[in-house]
Design an enzyme around this catalytic site. Structure first.
Site, PDB file in Angstrom:
ATOM      1  N   HIS A 163      28.292  34.153  38.822  1.00  0.00           N
ATOM      2  CA  HIS A 163      26.998  35.097  38.636  1.00  0.00           C
ATOM      3  C   HIS A 163      25.746  34.008  38.727  1.00  0.00           C
ATOM      4  O   HIS A 163      24.889  34.050  39.612  1.00  0.00           O
ATOM      5  CB  HIS A 163      26.869  35.659  37.347  1.00  0.00           C
ATOM      6  CG  HIS A 163      28.052  36.698  37.066  1.00  0.00           C
ATOM      7  ND1 HIS A 163      28.825  37.330  37.871  1.00  0.00           N
ATOM      8  CD2 HIS A 163      28.570  37.077  35.855  1.00  0.00           C
ATOM      9  CE1 HIS A 163      29.669  38.038  37.428  1.00  0.00           C
ATOM     10  NE2 HIS A 163      29.633  37.970  36.055  1.00  0.00           N
TER      11      HIS A 163
ATOM     12  N   GLY B 230      43.174  51.810  38.946  1.00  0.00           N
ATOM     13  CA  GLY B 230      43.072  51.337  37.521  1.00  0.00           C
ATOM     14  C   GLY B 230      42.126  52.476  36.798  1.00  0.00           C
ATOM     15  O   GLY B 230      41.042  51.893  36.157  1.00  0.00           O
ATOM     16  N   ALA B 231      42.198  53.540  37.205  1.00  0.00           N
ATOM     17  CA  ALA B 231      41.277  54.833  36.913  1.00  0.00           C
ATOM     18  C   ALA B 231      41.022  54.727  35.413  1.00  0.00           C
ATOM     19  O   ALA B 231      40.030  55.422  34.893  1.00  0.00           O
ATOM     20  CB  ALA B 231      41.308  55.859  37.673  1.00  0.00           C
TER      21      ALA B 231
END
Ligand code: BG6
Length: 512
Positions: free
Chosen positions: A257, A26-27
């Site tokens: 998170h 997914g660069a």
């Protein structure tokens, strides 16, 4: 526990024996461009990447090497000539290959490229380590993990697979994903990122708690009245509404998170600082938290104000009647000896009046106090912006007065530490990965325990659909106006009206 730069380098060498190929899947995407590559560059600059590291970007998009280099260095700031030279060297370590995510031939071509590179670099078998960093949308996690396992898995070294949320939508889908990934890779090979665990202040929680006798001794229901973990963002979901609408604020930041931060605040002392010892305690405390109920929940969605669009006006939003919360406050209870009866309030919202993340531990009133009405002590860990640890405490007002005034013992990092360089969370986590430290990554059972706390209430919200009680709040406000009474309901006392941070005027202060 002290870990010097040399020790860190030794840990990286011990894990990787001096060599690694990092494949960024997914660069061509945003995560890779904004986070992964800048983090890798920073590690390279600091000398933490093994000497002959090769980084291969992989994505479907066809790109020239120049376009790829431009893309991945877009968010890297060039301060001076040295940085420029370092960046040129870094670029020479990174190549790009386009290919499909669902075809064996593409994966085999990638495998050949890696193999040739390993040969050229003279890496001996046994040290041919491969890190696969999946900067990909969730629909590709399993197909890509399968293709990699079948065709590109390291046969002569370690394999590491890095994956980042969303890990499913609820307990069942998350477990399903975990089953599929764990059928292919061992838990030791999988690194699940929750980037909050890479933030400086989050990494600091254990030190504050367990390296200081004064916090350690008062860290329970006898002294602590309530705990709040707050996440505020000024921006709305502009341009990202299409993605966000499937998740909502609870799945987007709270279940992961904020709960991660909460578990570090609430867990028992681990038997050591080993990754598994820490994660064992996090799992244990999560298992002590019963599912959150709707009665302990306040939901909100922002509406347009001050020239800013409301959530429903976002062009990328498909459902214009959406009831997806962009704000939520949820209270949970840790049912163990230490915490019974202490509310842990998590609050998160987009399009608010401020941008900050903090943990606020509010202590109980002083029993039989000589100075009645003095505000409560609080310990605040400010995660961002501008990391700080401060304790709100009562002091004699300086001068001839005998009034008490609330002030603080303040450790603001920027004032206190010279040459402060706080790494981005991704940099810190990637370094942990390179040195084989799993402490700040999410274990499978931890993920399941986290989902169990939220799944029933999320399902209830989904089930009620259009009938769910969701308050509106103006863009740029504190959130729904019901928030004040919501936190008060759990005992949060806001009796510090004259308290200013960081500089206080003495003319307006005073609690008798
Ligand atoms: C991401 C969420 O995980 O965390 C975003 O998907 C959110 O919606 C972001 O904005 C916040 O991260 P940070 O590091 O900017 O606080």
């Amino acid at each position: 526990m002290t870990t010097s730069a040399d020790t860190i380098s030794q840990q990286v060498s011990a894990e990787l024996h001096g060599s690694v190929t990092i494949i960024v899947l997914g660069a061509s995407g945003d995560l890779a461009k904004k986070k992964t590559y800048p983090a890798l560059f920073s590690l390279y600059q600091k000398g933490y990447l093994p000497d002959d590291t090769h980084i291969i970007g992989y994505a479907r998009t066809k790109m020239t090497i120049e376009a790829y280099h431009d893309r991945i260095t877009h968010f890297i700031k060039i301060k001076d000539e040295t940085t420029k030279q370092q960046l040129d060297k870094f670029k020479s370590m990174t190549t790009y290959q386009s290919g499909q995510y669902d075809q064996d031939e593409s994966w085999q071509t990638l495998d050949t490229t890696i193999h040739q590179s390993e040969e050229q670099r003279g890496i001996s078998p046994g040290k041919r380590n491969r890190v696969f960093y999946m900067a990909l949308p969730p629909s590709l996690f399993v197909p890509v993990a399968k293709g990699l396992k079948k065709n590109v898995y390291a046969k002569e070294g370690l394999t590491r697979l890095v994956v980042e949320k969303p890990f499913g939508m609820d307990t069942e889908s998350s477990n399903q994903l975990a089953r599929e990934l764990n059928a292919l890779y061992s838990e030791k090979e999988i690194y699940r990122i929750d980037h909050y665990l890479g933030k400086e202040m989050v990494k600091n929680v254990m030190m504050v708690r367990f390296a200081n006798i004064f916090f350690n001794q008062i860290w329970d229901r006898k002294y602590i009245d309530n705990v709040q973990v707050t996440f505020k963002e000024r921006v709305g979901t502009e341009g990202r509404g299409g993605y966000f609408d499937d998740f909502g604020i609870v799945r987007d930041v709270m279940q992961n998170h904020l709960l991660q931060v909460l578990s570090l605040i609430a867990m028992e002392r681990p038997i050591s600082t080993d990754a598994e010892a820490i994660r064992d305690e996090k799992v244990k405390v999560l298992k002590c938290i019963p599912p959150i109920v709707l009665e302990d929940t306040l939901l909100g969605q922002y509406v347009g104000a001050n020239g800013k669009p409301g959530y429903l006006e976002d062009d990328t939003l498909k459902n214009k009647q959406s009831k997806t919360p962009t704000f939520a406050a949820m209270t949970c209870w840790v049912q163990n000896e230490r915490w019974e009866g202490v509310p842990f309030i998590m609050k998160a919202g987009k399009a608010l009046d401020d941008a900050k993340v903090e943990v606020r531990v509010q202590f109980r009133n002083v029993a039989g106090s000589l100075y009645k009405g003095s505000p409560r002590n609080e310990l605040v860990l400010r995660v961002q912006p501008q990391e700080a640890v401060y304790v709100k405490f009562n002091n004699k007002q300086p001068g001839l007065s005998y009034q008490t005034i609330q002030s603080d013992l303040d450790l603001s990092y920027h004032d206190r530490y010279k040459d402060l360089d706080i790494p981005d969370a991704y940099e810190s986590l990637l370094l942990d990965l390179l040195r084989g430290d799993h402490s700040n990554f999410v274990r499978k059972d931890e993920l399941e325990a986290a989902w169990k706390i939220f799944t029933p209430v999320l399902h209830e919200i989904d089930r009620q659909g259009a009938n769910i009680d969701i308050k509106t709040y103006p863009y740029g406000s504190r959130g729904p106006e019901e928030l004040t009474s919501f936190v008060r309901k759990y005992g949060y006392d806001r009796s510090d009206a004259n308290y200013d941070w960081p500089i206080q005027s003495l003319s307006s202060s005073g609690n008798q």
